[in-house]
Structure formats: structure tokens, C-alpha cells
Design a protein around this motif. Structure first.
Motif, PDB file in Angstrom:
ATOM      1  N   UNK A 153      12.101   6.212   2.209  1.00  0.00           N
ATOM      2  CA  UNK A 153      10.861   6.947   1.992  1.00  0.00           C
ATOM      3  C   UNK A 153      11.131   8.107   1.047  1.00  0.00           C
ATOM      4  N   UNK A 154      10.088   8.587   0.424  1.00  0.00           N
ATOM      5  CA  UNK A 154      10.161   9.819  -0.350  1.00  0.00           C
ATOM      6  C   UNK A 154      10.018  10.973   0.645  1.00  0.00           C
ATOM      7  N   UNK A 155      11.054  11.776   0.789  1.00  0.00           N
ATOM      8  CA  UNK A 155      11.035  12.876   1.743  1.00  0.00           C
ATOM      9  C   UNK A 155      10.796  14.179   0.975  1.00  0.00           C
ATOM     10  N   UNK A 156       9.746  14.917   1.372  1.00  0.00           N
ATOM     11  CA  UNK A 156       9.336  16.114   0.641  1.00  0.00           C
ATOM     12  C   UNK A 156       9.136  17.266   1.611  1.00  0.00           C
ATOM     13  N   UNK A 157       9.679  18.428   1.254  1.00  0.00           N
ATOM     14  CA  UNK A 157       9.410  19.629   2.038  1.00  0.00           C
ATOM     15  C   UNK A 157       8.206  20.337   1.439  1.00  0.00           C
ATOM     16  N   UNK A 158       7.182  20.541   2.237  1.00  0.00           N
ATOM     17  CA  UNK A 158       5.985  21.202   1.745  1.00  0.00           C
ATOM     18  C   UNK A 158       4.973  21.382   2.859  1.00  0.00           C
TER      19      UNK A 158
ATOM     20  N   UNK B 169       0.823  -1.204   0.000  1.00  0.00           N
ATOM     21  CA  UNK B 169       0.000   0.000   0.000  1.00  0.00           C
ATOM     22  C   UNK B 169       0.863   1.261   0.000  1.00  0.00           C
ATOM     23  N   UNK B 170       0.238   2.362  -0.392  1.00  0.00           N
ATOM     24  CA  UNK B 170       0.905   3.659  -0.354  1.00  0.00           C
ATOM     25  C   UNK B 170       0.421   4.435   0.857  1.00  0.00           C
ATOM     26  N   UNK B 171       1.311   5.235   1.426  1.00  0.00           N
ATOM     27  CA  UNK B 171       0.953   6.001   2.618  1.00  0.00           C
ATOM     28  C   UNK B 171       1.697   7.324   2.608  1.00  0.00           C
ATOM     29  N   UNK B 172       1.088   8.325   3.232  1.00  0.00           N
ATOM     30  CA  UNK B 172       1.738   9.620   3.390  1.00  0.00           C
ATOM     31  C   UNK B 172       1.597  10.075   4.840  1.00  0.00           C
ATOM     32  N   UNK B 173       2.697  10.562   5.374  1.00  0.00           N
ATOM     33  CA  UNK B 173       2.745  11.149   6.716  1.00  0.00           C
ATOM     34  C   UNK B 173       2.832  12.654   6.500  1.00  0.00           C
ATOM     35  N   UNK B 174       1.727  13.367   6.790  1.00  0.00           N
ATOM     36  CA  UNK B 174       1.603  14.755   6.345  1.00  0.00           C
ATOM     37  C   UNK B 174       2.399  15.759   7.182  1.00  0.00           C
ATOM     38  N   UNK B 175       2.616  15.474   8.436  1.00  0.00           N
ATOM     39  CA  UNK B 175       3.461  16.331   9.290  1.00  0.00           C
ATOM     40  C   UNK B 175       4.476  15.401   9.924  1.00  0.00           C
ATOM     41  N   UNK B 176       5.446  14.972   9.120  1.00  0.00           N
ATOM     42  CA  UNK B 176       6.206  13.760   9.401  1.00  0.00           C
ATOM     43  C   UNK B 176       7.240  13.876  10.512  1.00  0.00           C
ATOM     44  N   UNK B 177       7.902  15.017  10.622  1.00  0.00           N
ATOM     45  CA  UNK B 177       9.025  15.117  11.561  1.00  0.00           C
ATOM     46  C   UNK B 177       8.570  14.857  12.999  1.00  0.00           C
TER      47      UNK B 177
ATOM     48  N   UNK C 210       6.867  20.767   6.505  1.00  0.00           N
ATOM     49  CA  UNK C 210       7.138  22.109   6.002  1.00  0.00           C
ATOM     50  C   UNK C 210       8.490  22.653   6.460  1.00  0.00           C
ATOM     51  N   UNK C 211       9.099  22.023   7.467  1.00  0.00           N
ATOM     52  CA  UNK C 211      10.346  22.532   8.043  1.00  0.00           C
ATOM     53  C   UNK C 211      11.557  21.790   7.492  1.00  0.00           C
TER      54      UNK C 211
END
Length: 454
Positions: free
Chosen positions: A308-313, A261-269, A289-290
Motif C-alpha cells: 500500500x501507499x503509506x502516508x503520514x497526514x 479500484x482505488x481506495x483510501x483508508x483515512x485513519x488507517x492505523x 496522522x501518527x
């Protein structure tokens, strides 16, 4: 000044033994450490991030290791016992002393009651500190009398739960959860928390639990009674575990097996929930975002050899249109549930903060809903004890988004995750209070929402 009671002819009360600090000082660590503690306390009470910022400043880092350790321990104990200390000072003074005297009385009382500091050293060093400044020097006799009076009367042995936390917060907890639960929450302030770890696999947990002096807590969580630098602990170099409060681990644990499955952690830190979902088999995107906080995520991924795919946003405005099988939103919040580890949060939080943060959570939830595939899951959680950031937030979300429904965890899931039955709300969400688990845990609200097909 109120008269100090004469000594009674009975054995002197022993210092309370709940969560004693392990810093021993006979006065030799000295004034610099105590002055640094006063600075840390002031910084913590001034703003929410003040303590963390103060311990990174050059003047604090210039202290010796023993001075820094003592200062941190002293400051943290003052923040844990702040309500109790202030009540004692108020009771022992007819007129409120100036801020400098009040601050000195706090650190003196804490050393007497809750640290392995001889009483003579606690009293004499506090009086010497008073002698240093013009605004505290005239009150050194009063300080001496109050501290010696506390030694004799044992007032530090008698914490009143309702006075441990800020009154406005205690009254909110009492209204929300009843007086007994409010007292249970407040008393957790007096306990030094152990260190909880989350493991990649059950085999790793079973292999290392004895070496880590650990107690399994359900799921892949282990509570270790060890102290000291965690980099020296068994398994750290292997990257098979990471530090994560047991309550925090429940949120991702509700998602179960995520293989394929695919998953996203929206405020991951700092990344604990992302690591959990990867270990459960998911292909994970970790968004935050940080830039600085994302470095923590990347460091944890590297140490654990997880990808993981790490994204700043910004989770609210991120323009990526992908939808995911699982969306996890650990939203920014007042963090009042972290009182065991961050007691300063209680004293720096204001009632207006809760309303402002609830508005942020509202917008983040609306944005998160569009990232969930039909039939997929949205787990919303906050480390807050305030209903506006939990129950009220989810009820309002469900009115706005009738395509979602709460998925109530079954008994087997709760047992597997070590969640007591009392934490399950009638509507199917979880309200994990700090005293619900022996030894304590962070206070969390968690709701598992499922988007209907079609």
C-alpha cells in the motif's frame, strides 16, 4: 461499618465461571504484582490512555513475567467489574472509606470472586497490603471482615447489569436502545473476549481453521479460542491473517470486490481495514496522522506481504486532490463499543468527550466527501455506542451533502458477513451492538454512502 452476616449452614457459593482468568496464585506471586495492579488501575481511571502507558513503564517491565501477567489480569478484571465491585463496597460500608482502602477492597473482591486465587491468599495479601500504609492500616480489620463476608454471602455471584457500567452511559444506552439491549451491552463487560482474525483468502481460512481452534464468523473472519502469544499461532509467520474484531471487519466487507479500484483508508492505523481492501483487490493508500501508529501499519503490511501507499497526514487537511473509488473513514471516537477489550475506556470517558469528538467527525466527513469519485463509495464507521457519533452524524452529513445517499446492504451481503438482521437500521445503516453476536463483538456504527453520478 455495617454488621457482617453470620455464615449460613449451606454450601459455599462457587466462584462465577464466566471468563475466568487463567492465572493461578496461592500468594507466592506476591505483593509486587498486586501493587503493580493497583498502579495500572489508577492509571486507567486517570485518563483514557493510562493503562497502555502504564504497562510500558520501566517499573512495570522490571517485574517478572508471572508478576506482570498476574498484575494485568487482576487490573483488567477490576476494570471489567468496577461497577459491580463499587456497588458491593458501598453496600457493605456505612461511610465511604478512603481511596486507598477502596482500591484494596476492589482487588481483594476480584481475587475472591473471579480469579483462581484461594480465598485465604486473597484475604491475607490484601490485609498485608493495608498494613503497609498509614492511611490504610487502621482499616485492615474492616477489609478483612468485608472480604470474608463476601466469601460467605455470595454477593459476587449476582451481577446487576445496570450497575456494571457507569450510570450515565447505561442511561444513554437505555434511552437509545431500550433496557434489554442496554443490559445486554453491560453484561458483555463480564466476558473475556476471544481473538478474532481476518484472513487474506477463503482458502487460508479453511486450511487453518481447525489448527487455530476457530469458528468462522462470516466473510473472512475467524474466531479463535486459542490463548498465548499469537506469534506462535499457525499461519502467523505466513502472514495470512491479522487480528481484527469481527465487527470491525464488516466496514470494509461492505465494499465487496474491489479488483481494479482505488481506495483510501483515512485513519488507517493499525491497518486491518487497509489490509482487507488490498486483499479484496484494491490499490490502497493508507493515511494516518501518527508516525508511531503508521509503524504498525507498515509492520502489518510487511508481515502479510501486502502493498500500500503509506502516508503520514491529517485526514481533514491532507492536500492531495486525488479522488478514489472507495473512501473508508473509521473516525476517532469515544470507543465505548470496545468495552469488552478496553473496559477502562468507559470509566475514563466523560460526556463532554462525546460532543468534542462528534465535532471532529463532522469535519472529517466533510473532508472525506470530496475524496470520493462520482459513483464511488464512502464508508463511515465508529467503534462507539453513542448516537451522536453514528446515526446523528450521518443524518447531518446527508443534509449537508445531498449528492450522497445510503446504500442499504441486501440480505445476501449481511448473511455473507455474518451480520444479524437486528443490526440493520431502517435507514440502511448498521448498528452492531456488542451482544448481537454470540460470544460478543465490538460495538460499531457503519454506514455505506454512495456519491451520485453527475
Amino acid at each position: 461499618m455495617k454488621p457482617v452476616k453470620k455464615p449460613q449452614q449451606k454450601p459455599r457459593p462457587r466462584k462465577p465461571q464466566a471468563a475466568p482468568e487463567r492465572i493461578v496464585d496461592d500468594g507466592d506471586i506476591g505483593m509486587n504484582a498486586r501493587l503493580a495492579a493497583l498502579t495500572l488501575i489508577d492509571a486507567a481511571l486517570e485518563k483514557r490512555t493510562g493503562f497502555d502507558e502504564a504497562v510500558t513503564r520501566s517499573d512495570f517491565l522490571s517485574l517478572s513475567d508471572s508478576e506482570r501477567s498476574f498484575a494485568r489480569a487482576l487490573a483488567m478484571l477490576v476494570l471489567r467489574r468496577l461497577g459491580q465491585l463499587d456497588h458491593i463496597i458501598d453496600q457493605k460500608t456505612q461511610k465511604a472509606p478512603n481511596d486507598g482502602v477502596w482500591a484494596l477492597l476492589r482487588i481483594g473482591l476480584v481475587q475472591i470472586g473471579f480469579m483462581q486465587v484461594p480465598d485465604f491468599a486473597a484475604v491475607s495479601t490484601t490485609v498485608k497490603l493495608a498494613e503497609r500504609e498509614a492511611h490504610t492500616r487502621p482499616f485492615k480489620g474492616m477489609i478483612n471482615a468485608i472480604l470474608r463476608g463476601a466469601i460467605r454471602d455470595g454477593s459476587l455471584n449476582k451481577p446487576v447489569a445496570s450497575r456494571l457500567a457507569p450510570d450515565w452511559l447505561f442511561q444513554r444506552w437505555k434511552a437509545a436502545y431500550g433496557e434489554q439491549n442496554a443490559e445486554g451491552i453491560a453484561l458483555m463487560l463480564t466476558q473475556e473476549p476471544a481473538t478474532d482474525l481476518s484472513f487474506k483468502t477463503p482458502a487460508d481460512l479453511d486450511r487453518l481453521k481447525d489448527e487455530l481452534h476457530g469458528e468462522p464468523l462470516g466473510g473472512l473472519a475467524l474466531r479463535s479460542s486459542q490463548r498465548g502469544n499469537i506469534a506462535d499461532w499457525a499461519g502467523y509467520g505466513e502472514g495470512v491473517w491479522w487480528v481484527q474484531d469481527a465487527a470491525a471487519s464488516v466496514a470494509a466487507g461492505l465494499l465487496g470486490d474491489l479488483t481494479g479500484k482505488t481506495a483510501i483508508d483515512l485513519c488507517a492505523a493499525p491497518g486491518g481495514k487497509s489490509l482487507q481492501m488490498i486483499a479484496a483487490g484494491a490499490t490502497v493508500t493508507a493515511l494516518d496522522r501518527s508516525k508511531n501508529r503508521l509503524k504498525r501499519v507498515e509492520e502489518n503490511l510487511a508481515r502479510t506481504s501486502l502493498e500500500a501507499e503509506v502516508v503520514m497526514g491529517d485526514a481533514e487537511t491532507w492536500e492531495d486532490t486525488r479522488q478514489f473509488d472507495a473512501v473508508l473513514l473509521d473516525a476517532p471516537c469515544s470507543a465505548t463499543g470496545t468495552l469488552r477489550r478496553q473496559p477502562d475506556v468507559l470509566w475514563a470517558t466523560r460526556p463532554t468527550d462525546i460532543a468534542k469528538l462528534a465535532d471532529v467527525q463532522h469535519r472529517l466527513l466533510d473532508s472525506a466527501s470530496g475524496r470520493v469519485k462520482p459513483g464511488g463509495s464512502l464508508v463511515y464507521c465508529t467503534c462507539s455506542l453513542e448516537r451522536e457519533e453514528g446515526e446523528t452524524q450521518v443524518l447531518a452529513f446527508l443534509r449537508r451533502h445531498p449528492e450522497f445517499a445510503i446504500k442499504k446492504p441486501d440480505d445476501a451481503t449481511l448473511t455473507a458477513l455474518g451480520v444479524p438482521a437486528e443490526s440493520l437500521g431502517q435507514q440502511g445503516w448498521l448498528r452492531l451492538l456488542p451482544h448481537h453476536r454470540p460470544g460478543g463483538q465490538d460495538g460499531f456504527f457503519i454506514a455505506h454512502l454512495v456519491r451520485q453520478n453527475g
